[in-house]
Design a protein around this motif. Structure first.
Motif, PDB file in Angstrom:
ATOM      1  N   GLY A   1       9.704   3.988  -4.309  1.00 40.59           N
ATOM      2  CA  GLY A   1       8.290   4.121  -4.635  1.00 40.59           C
ATOM      3  C   GLY A   1       7.432   4.568  -3.469  1.00 40.59           C
ATOM      4  N   LEU A   2       8.035   4.955  -2.324  1.00 39.27           N
ATOM      5  CA  LEU A   2       7.223   5.377  -1.186  1.00 39.27           C
ATOM      6  C   LEU A   2       6.460   6.635  -1.552  1.00 39.27           C
ATOM      7  N   ARG A   3       5.086   6.641  -1.270  1.00 45.07           N
ATOM      8  CA  ARG A   3       4.239   7.709  -1.739  1.00 45.07           C
ATOM      9  C   ARG A   3       3.513   8.307  -0.547  1.00 45.07           C
TER      10      ARG A   3
ATOM     11  N   ARG B   1      13.137 -14.831  -2.044  1.00 47.85           N
ATOM     12  CA  ARG B   1      12.393 -13.683  -1.560  1.00 47.85           C
ATOM     13  C   ARG B   1      11.640 -13.016  -2.712  1.00 47.85           C
ATOM     14  N   VAL B   2      10.684 -12.152  -2.358  1.00 46.02           N
ATOM     15  CA  VAL B   2      10.076 -11.250  -3.333  1.00 46.02           C
ATOM     16  C   VAL B   2      10.600  -9.853  -3.029  1.00 46.02           C
ATOM     17  N   TRP B   3      10.930  -9.114  -4.094  1.00 49.35           N
ATOM     18  CA  TRP B   3      11.575  -7.812  -3.963  1.00 49.35           C
ATOM     19  C   TRP B   3      10.753  -6.750  -4.670  1.00 49.35           C
ATOM     20  N   TRP B   4      10.687  -5.564  -4.069  1.00 46.45           N
ATOM     21  CA  TRP B   4      10.003  -4.440  -4.695  1.00 46.45           C
ATOM     22  C   TRP B   4      11.030  -3.541  -5.372  1.00 46.45           C
ATOM     23  N   LEU B   5      10.844  -3.312  -6.682  1.00 48.14           N
ATOM     24  CA  LEU B   5      11.735  -2.461  -7.460  1.00 48.14           C
ATOM     25  C   LEU B   5      10.949  -1.308  -8.061  1.00 48.14           C
TER      26      LEU B   5
ATOM     27  N   ARG C   1       4.339  -6.780 -12.785  1.00 49.69           N
ATOM     28  CA  ARG C   1       4.373  -5.335 -12.995  1.00 49.69           C
ATOM     29  C   ARG C   1       3.129  -4.684 -12.424  1.00 49.69           C
ATOM     30  N   LEU C   2       3.341  -3.699 -11.559  1.00 50.72           N
ATOM     31  CA  LEU C   2       2.251  -2.956 -10.942  1.00 50.72           C
ATOM     32  C   LEU C   2       2.322  -1.494 -11.380  1.00 50.72           C
ATOM     33  N   ALA C   3       1.409  -0.675 -10.867  1.00 49.26           N
ATOM     34  CA  ALA C   3       1.288   0.702 -11.354  1.00 49.26           C
ATOM     35  C   ALA C   3       2.560   1.510 -11.153  1.00 49.26           C
ATOM     36  N   ASP C   4       3.241   1.335 -10.021  1.00 50.37           N
ATOM     37  CA  ASP C   4       4.369   2.196  -9.674  1.00 50.37           C
ATOM     38  C   ASP C   4       5.682   1.446  -9.486  1.00 50.37           C
ATOM     39  N   GLY C   5       5.740   0.225  -9.965  1.00 50.83           N
ATOM     40  CA  GLY C   5       6.969  -0.548  -9.838  1.00 50.83           C
ATOM     41  C   GLY C   5       6.732  -2.004 -10.172  1.00 50.83           C
ATOM     42  N   GLU C   6       7.652  -2.862  -9.732  1.00 51.97           N
ATOM     43  CA  GLU C   6       7.580  -4.283 -10.068  1.00 51.97           C
ATOM     44  C   GLU C   6       7.967  -5.141  -8.870  1.00 51.97           C
ATOM     45  N   LEU C   7       7.344  -6.314  -8.791  1.00 48.64           N
ATOM     46  CA  LEU C   7       7.764  -7.337  -7.838  1.00 48.64           C
ATOM     47  C   LEU C   7       8.595  -8.366  -8.588  1.00 48.64           C
ATOM     48  N   HIS C   8       9.793  -8.651  -8.057  1.00 47.57           N
ATOM     49  CA  HIS C   8      10.674  -9.664  -8.624  1.00 47.57           C
ATOM     50  C   HIS C   8      10.880 -10.773  -7.598  1.00 47.57           C
ATOM     51  N   ARG C   9      11.317 -11.921  -8.092  1.00 46.79           N
ATOM     52  CA  ARG C   9      11.593 -13.050  -7.207  1.00 46.79           C
ATOM     53  C   ARG C   9      13.064 -13.423  -7.327  1.00 46.79           C
ATOM     54  N   GLY C  10      13.689 -13.736  -6.205  1.00 43.91           N
ATOM     55  CA  GLY C  10      15.090 -14.133  -6.237  1.00 43.91           C
ATOM     56  C   GLY C  10      15.620 -14.392  -4.848  1.00 43.91           C
ATOM     57  N   ALA C  11      16.552 -15.353  -4.726  1.00 43.77           N
ATOM     58  CA  ALA C  11      17.164 -15.703  -3.443  1.00 43.77           C
ATOM     59  C   ALA C  11      16.117 -16.040  -2.393  1.00 43.77           C
TER      60      ALA C  11
ATOM     61  N   GLN D   1       0.797  -1.228   0.000  1.00 44.24           N
ATOM     62  CA  GLN D   1       0.000   0.000   0.000  1.00 44.24           C
ATOM     63  C   GLN D   1       0.832   1.283   0.000  1.00 44.24           C
ATOM     64  N   PRO D   2       1.903   1.397   0.805  1.00 43.30           N
ATOM     65  CA  PRO D   2       2.689   2.635   0.750  1.00 43.30           C
ATOM     66  C   PRO D   2       3.624   2.709  -0.455  1.00 43.30           C
ATOM     67  N   LEU D   3       3.722   1.623  -1.219  1.00 39.17           N
ATOM     68  CA  LEU D   3       4.665   1.562  -2.327  1.00 39.17           C
ATOM     69  C   LEU D   3       4.029   1.836  -3.681  1.00 39.17           C
ATOM     70  N   THR D   4       2.757   1.468  -3.849  1.00 42.10           N
ATOM     71  CA  THR D   4       2.143   1.550  -5.176  1.00 42.10           C
ATOM     72  C   THR D   4       0.634   1.565  -5.055  1.00 42.10           C
ATOM     73  N   ARG D   5      -0.023   2.002  -6.117  1.00 43.34           N
ATOM     74  CA  ARG D   5      -1.465   1.830  -6.206  1.00 43.34           C
ATOM     75  C   ARG D   5      -1.743   0.330  -6.316  1.00 43.34           C
ATOM     76  N   LEU D   6      -2.708  -0.125  -5.554  1.00 42.89           N
ATOM     77  CA  LEU D   6      -2.957  -1.565  -5.478  1.00 42.89           C
ATOM     78  C   LEU D   6      -3.677  -2.062  -6.727  1.00 42.89           C
TER      79      LEU D   6
END
Length: 442
Positions: free
Chosen positions: A440-442, A320-324, A308-318, A279-284
């Motif tokens: 992406g903090l809004r 974990r899921v990462w917010w970019l 891919r989301l409105a204000d960034g992307e979720l990736h997977r690796g190691a 929620q604080p990172l992107t439009r849901l």
């Protein structure tokens, strides 16, 4: 003459009690009925009560010719009440929804002006809350959306407060008539091509004609749903506490969650926890778009899925899921020769690198992985870089922007990876500080 709703000032003071110690109360003053009554109430209360500094903000959207006269009207009202007025002119971005674009521009202006310990006060009332609930219900909103407008929320560096949500429009009209207030009637409020106006003029009268308490009941339902959302938020915090585990790549400075812990929850709890985290990172995302999360979780172990989301992307690796977002979504550019290795080297869109210990002899250059690189390791000989990165489970999204130190065509070090990041014999290491841009903090 209409009778004065004498309890309105005391109700307003009670609703604003938690913010009596604020530095500044700023009224979002459109000049319409709601904000005119709110400003009048506060200006008169300030004569007999110790209140924070009071001022008004009028946002001029420039969307219709009639609006050009509104700042002057607002100035006359504020002058009479001895309240300072700040007029802000905004540009409304073209889009599918003019209502939403105007609202976004308005609240962006409010946010920029709301400082620490400031409170922005808006005049939405109980009828507005009922309309909001019905509007969002027709759009298929979930619990969070159906909980309506919150009485308070963060805004800018301060807070937004709606102190009139338990007051009806009829009560505001009675107060305005008793005090002979003058307010602006926005012509666009009669245009029923706008969804909210259609609900207000066409649907609500039919509902209240059949069920006189409809608006009160809707507002009560919104309050119940707000409580339900609070419980969901508490559950999300419990679940996320199990997912926010230490990462071997904390130096990336990226928000991340343990994938196994998150995937171990039920599908509903996954969505709830992830929504709370995002929620604080992107439009849901809407309901249909959540399939991207399912695909990310279900992808093969050797895949590198992206949601891919409105204000960034979720990736997977190691694991974990990462917010970019921001710079992390731009390809870094190859840099020229590192002419002064004693000083940190800025990398376009990729932070900076520096040495600790003795600086290696040059000429030196920072490059990025192209494939086929080989690194010589003490006691292990020449090793393929791809295999070395696999051994350390470096996430795929990091590999293309991990700074590599070259001397000519010789790969000397890989930043930040222990054992690969320098020369123990010569006493130096290469350190990478990724970009410090807010993720992406809004």
């Amino acid at each position: 003459m209409a009778q004065s709703p004498i309890d309105l000032p005391s109700r307003l003071l009670l609703n604003l009690k938690p913010w009596r110690n604020a530095t500044h109360w700023r009224v979002a003053f459109s000049g319409g009925l709601d904000s005119t009554v709110l400003l009048h109430l506060l200006a008169h209360l300030a004569q007999t009560h110790a209140l924070p500094v009071l001022s008004a903000i009028h946002v001029h959207h420039g969307l219709q010719a009639a609006a050009d006269a509104w700042p002057a009207h607002c100035q006359v009202v504020c002058d009479a009440l001895r309240v300072p007025l700040h007029v802000v002119r905004v540009q409304v971005q073209a889009g599918a929804s003019l209502e939403r674009a105007a609202r976004d521009a308005r609240y962006a202006a409010f946010s920029s002006l709301t400082q620490a310990d400031d409170v922005l006060l808006t005049g939405q009332h109980r009828d507005d809350q009922a309309e909001t609930l019905l509007f969002r219900l027709l759009r298929g909103a979930g619990v969070r959306g159906l909980s309506g407008m919150p009485a308070q929320r963060a805004l800018g560096q301060g807070s937004l407060v709606r102190p009139l949500l338990d007051v009806t429009r009829a009560e505001l009209e009675a107060y305005a008539q008793f005090h002979q207030l003058h307010w602006i009637e926005d012509p666009s409020n009669q245009d029923r091509q706008f969804s909210r106006n259609y609900l207000r003029h066409q649907v609500m009268p039919s509902l209240t004609g059949r069920w006189p308490q409809a608006q009160a009941s809707m507002a009560r339902s919104a309050a119940h749903l707000r409580e339900a959302q609070e419980l969901l938020d508490e559950l999300a915090q419990i679940d996320l506490a199990r997912c926010v585990t230490p990462s071997g790549f904390a130096w990336l400075g990226l928000p991340s969650l343990d994938l196994a812990a998150l995937a171990g929850l039920s599908a509903a709890r996954q969505r709830n926890a992830l929504s709370h985290w995002l929620q604080p990172l992107t439009r849901l995302p809407d309901t249909d778009h959540w399939s991207g999360w399912t695909d990310l979780v279900a992808a093969a172990s050797d895949a590198a899925p992206v949601w891919r989301l409105a204000d960034g992307e979720l990736h997977r690796g190691a694991g974990r899921v990462w917010w970019l977002s921001g710079h992390w979504l731009r390809t870094p550019q190859i840099h020229d020769e590192w002419r002064d290795p004693s000083q940190p080297l800025h990398l376009p869109d990729n932070g900076h690198v520096m040495f600790s210990g003795q600086t290696p002899a040059g000429p030196l250059q920072i490059r990025y992985r192209q494939g086929g690189e080989v690194l010589e390791l003490a006691g292990r000989g020449h090793r393929d870089l791809k295999r070395l990165l696999n051994e350390r489970a470096v996430p795929a999204f990091v590999r293309g922007r991990l700074p590599l130190l070259f001397r000519g065509e010789e790969l000397l070090a890989v930043a930040n990876l222990p054992g690969l990041d320098g020369s123990a014999q010569d006493g130096w290491k290469l350190h990478w500080q990724p970009t410090g841009e807010d993720q992406g903090l809004r």
